[in-house]
Design an enzyme around this catalytic site. Structure first.
Site, short mmCIF file in Angstrom:
data_model
loop_
_atom_site.label_atom_id
_atom_site.label_comp_id
_atom_site.label_asym_id
_atom_site.label_seq_id
_atom_site.Cartn_x
_atom_site.Cartn_y
_atom_site.Cartn_z
N ASP A 35 -14.55 17.98 -32.82
CA ASP A 35 -13.55 17.33 -32.33
C ASP A 35 -13.15 16.04 -33.02
OD1 ASP A 35 -11.38 17.16 -29.98
OD2 ASP A 35 -12.83 16.19 -28.98
N PHE A 43 -7.96 21.64 -24.65
CA PHE A 43 -9.55 21.88 -24.37
C PHE A 43 -9.93 23.30 -24.09
CE2 PHE A 43 -13.27 21.44 -21.55
CZ PHE A 43 -13.95 20.35 -22.67
N ARG A 70 -19.36 28.82 -19.87
CA ARG A 70 -20.01 29.04 -21.29
C ARG A 70 -20.13 30.68 -21.38
NH1 ARG A 70 -22.20 24.29 -22.97
NH2 ARG A 70 -22.93 22.75 -21.51
N GLU A 108 -22.56 24.46 -35.23
CA GLU A 108 -21.78 23.80 -34.09
C GLU A 108 -20.83 24.54 -33.31
OE1 GLU A 108 -21.53 21.70 -31.96
OE2 GLU A 108 -21.94 19.63 -32.38
N ASP A 109 -20.46 24.16 -31.94
CA ASP A 109 -19.60 25.04 -31.42
C ASP A 109 -18.29 24.62 -31.77
OD1 ASP A 109 -20.04 22.57 -30.31
OD2 ASP A 109 -20.17 23.23 -27.98
P1 IMP Z 1 -16.70 15.34 -31.13
O1 IMP Z 1 -17.76 14.28 -31.55
O2 IMP Z 1 -15.67 14.19 -30.69
O3 IMP Z 1 -16.38 15.98 -32.45
O4 IMP Z 1 -17.09 16.30 -29.93
C1 IMP Z 1 -18.03 17.13 -30.16
C2 IMP Z 1 -18.49 17.59 -28.89
O5 IMP Z 1 -17.31 17.54 -27.74
C3 IMP Z 1 -18.37 19.09 -28.74
O6 IMP Z 1 -19.70 19.38 -29.42
C4 IMP Z 1 -18.39 19.54 -27.28
O7 IMP Z 1 -19.57 19.49 -26.86
C5 IMP Z 1 -17.36 18.62 -26.96
N1 IMP Z 1 -16.15 18.99 -26.93
C6 IMP Z 1 -14.94 18.70 -27.55
N2 IMP Z 1 -13.92 19.46 -27.35
C7 IMP Z 1 -14.22 20.36 -26.64
C8 IMP Z 1 -13.42 21.56 -26.05
O8 IMP Z 1 -12.37 21.86 -26.12
N3 IMP Z 1 -14.28 22.10 -24.92
C9 IMP Z 1 -15.29 21.94 -24.74
N4 IMP Z 1 -15.97 20.97 -25.34
C10 IMP Z 1 -15.55 20.20 -26.28
MG MG Z 2 -21.44 20.68 -29.00
#
Ligand code: IMP
Ligand code: MG
Length: 174
Positions: free
Chosen positions: A101, A150, A163, A97-98
């Site tokens: 959050d 962010f 990206r 995963e990148d």
């Molecule tokens: P989660 O489901 O809230 O954990 O969100 C995960 C997804 O939200 C990631 O895979 C990203 O695509 C997006 N995301 C969350 N925080 C960031 C950020 O700081 N920059 C860019 N994308 C983010």
């Molecule tokens: Mg992602």
């Protein structure tokens, strides 16, 4: 409106950490094959850099999920846009995963992938924002924990842009 990007983690620091994590994965999976699942699109850059540095045999598959929400917040509703091409049965699977959050995307993904009977299922993330977690997720490999800001670059986008930045930066909307 315009965006200003300031460097949070330099290209050198990301590269060094990716090498370290890849070395740890290579050690942990010694004698096995590792099946990487790259979560599109954000994880592509990280998955490639990581895969190049893993010394045990690697196979790759891709999945695309979308979480409905605005540009900077995820809503918690997750939809599979593109499923994996191959079954996971008896494979040692590592989700790449990148960023984690809220943890909603990953907890959903882990739940559905577990049902496909992999031999093992682990998680590797480039970035983790632990302060934002609303769903618990067990992360096996984390490159960097970051504050609640962010970020873009190294695969991460803001409205599909940035990206391609080779470093990780913080976005300020001006
Ligand atoms: P989660 O489901 O809230 O954990 O969100 C995960 C997804 O939200 C990631 O895979 C990203 O695509 C997006 N995301 C969350 N925080 C960031 C950020 O700081 N920059 C860019 N994308 C983010
Ligand atoms: Mg992602």
């Amino acid at each position: 409106m315009s965006e200003k990007i300031s460097v949070l983690i330099s290209e050198e620091d990301v590269d060094k950490k990716v090498r370290e994590v890849a070395a740890q994965i290579s050690k942990d999976y010694e004698g096995k094959e590792v099946h990487l699942i790259c979560v599109l699109k954000g994880s592509v850059f990280f998955a490639c850099e990581l895969a190049k540095r893993i010394t045990v045999p690697v196979t790759l598959d891709f999945m695309s999920v979308s979480s409905y929400g605005d540009d900077t917040k995820s809503s918690g509703v997750v939809k599979i846009i593109k499923d994996l091409d191959e079954p996971l049965e008896n494979k040692d699977v590592l989700i790449v995963e990148d960023i984690i959050d809220s943890g909603r995307t990953l907890s959903y993904l882990i739940e559905i992938l577990k049902k496909r009977n992999p031999a093992s299922l682990h998680l590797c993330t480039l970035l983790d924002k632990p302060d934002r977690r609303v769903r618990p997720v067990h992360v096996n490999y984390t490159c960097f924990e970051i504050p609640d800001e962010f970020v873009v670059g190294y695969g991460l986008d803001y409205a599909q842009k940035y990206r391609n930045l080779p470093y990780i930066g913080v976005v300020e909307i001006q």
